[in-house]
Design an enzyme around this catalytic site. Structure first.
Site: not given
Ligand SMILES: Cc1cc2nc3c(=O)[nH]c(=O)nc-3n(C[C@H](O)[C@H](O)[C@H](O)COP(=O)(O)OP(=O)(O)OC[C@H]3O[C@@H](n4cnc5c(N)ncnc54)[C@H](O)[C@@H]3O)c2cc1C
Length: 297
Positions: A13, A15, A75, A106-107, A153, A165, A177, A217, A267, A273
């Protein structure tokens, strides 16, 4: 839309992210003008996510389509939105024919490294988003996974617990990642399996064309960069063409070594690119063929 048909059972896939500036848009359009089979193979997702919804972050398209192929994935993050707003976006995706979402927290709005503040009426974490979406829709739901742990984390155990979860809430696939050290990914998968996580954990591969930028990055994401990679790009700061060749070679080597370990899905973070990802897939043995386009309005 085209796919990559191949003599080996790989599934790939790609992205793309919606271009934010005119310059990026021009580059994205260039991607679509990539000549020959690259264009045929990599019109994946068609950058169509941008037209689908302003909240679209990125999209990717799995290829080759298989029996259960859900088509292009959009996404979706929880950032700055209520649950209802996010559900509405998901509904719009569903109505336009999208059947696969990558569900992410998300960030932080203030940037990576700052504290994340969930929207008061929103989903706090990706696991909450998955749970909310699963109640209403029948999407294929992919989630993130971090072989070197998510920066917030705290520990590998917390990282694995979080992935569990998300899967328990209804995620059907995880995408990692990007990483450069295959041993780290393989250990992570082993830990996830030991924790009872059975969904595919697809390795995220990032071909590196701008080494200095990637190193910055990677530091933000917690991804380690091998010293050997620095040596491979040494002295190429002003030589984009050679950097590209090195990038394709290194990423293809990473993929073939993963394939030797039994990995069948990849992926690619294309950074828009497509040509580079295409070259890597070609080395993996994938070949472009034409297939019917999935229905997306
Ligand atoms: C494949 C992939 C695609 C991505 N695509 C995008 C995109 O399109 N746009 C974008 O903005 N970003 C994207 N990201 C980046 C991502 O949004 C960031 O890394 C963001 O900081 C975390 O999102 P997440 O879904 O991993 O969060 P989560 O899985 O919710 O985790 C975030 C943090 O919270 C902690 N956490 C989760 N649940 C709990 C809880 N119940 N209690 C306490 N702590 C908890 C986790 O340990 C982790 O440290 C992508 C990352 C990956 C790996």
């Amino acid at each position: 839309v085209s796919s990559l048909a191949l003599p080996v059972p790989f599934q790939v896939s790609f992205e793309f992210f919606p271009p934010k500036t005119e310059e990026m848009e021009a580059h994205a359009l260039d991607v679509r003008r990539t000549p020959g089979p690259a264009r045929a193979a990599l019109r994946v997702g068609d950058l169509r996510c941008r037209r689908l919804h302003p909240r679209a972050h990125a999209c990717h398209r799995a290829s080759p389509p298989h029996r259960d192929d859900p088509g292009p994935a959009a996404h979706l993050t929880c950032v700055s939105a209520t649950r209802d707003e996010i559900d509405d976006v998901a509904r719009e995706y569903w109505e336009t024919g999208v059947r696969h979402l990558v569900a992410l927290r998300g960030d932080p709005v203030a940037g990576v490294g700052t504290a994340y503040e969930p929207h008061p009426g929103g989903y706090a974490y990706a696991s909450d988003l998955v749970e909310g979406l699963r109640k209403v829709f029948d999407f294929e739901l992919s989630v993130s996974a971090y072989p070197e742990t998510h920066p917030a984390a705290g520990s590998m155990q917390a990282e694995i617990d979080n992935l569990k979860r998300k899967v328990d809430a209804g995620a059907t696939r995880a995408i990692t990642q990007f990483f450069f050290d295959n041993a780290i990914y393989l250990r992570y998968v082993e830990k996830a399996r030991a924790a009872g996580i059975t969904v595919p954990i697809v390795p995220g591969i990032m071909p590196v064309t701008n080494f200095a930028q990637t190193r910055r990055f990677a530091a933000m994401c917690g991804t380690s960069v091998p010293e050997s990679m620095a040596r491979h790009f040494e002295g190429l700061e002003e030589d984009a063409d050679t950097r590209k060749l090195v990038a394709a070679t290194l990423a293809a080597e990473q993929c073939t070594k993963l394939a030797d370990e039994g990995v069948e899905d990849f992926h690619f973070y294309t950074l828009n690119r497509a040509d580079l990802a295409y070259a890597i897939c070609h080395i993996l043995g994938l070949r472009a063929t034409r297939t019917a386009a999935p229905a997306i309005a």
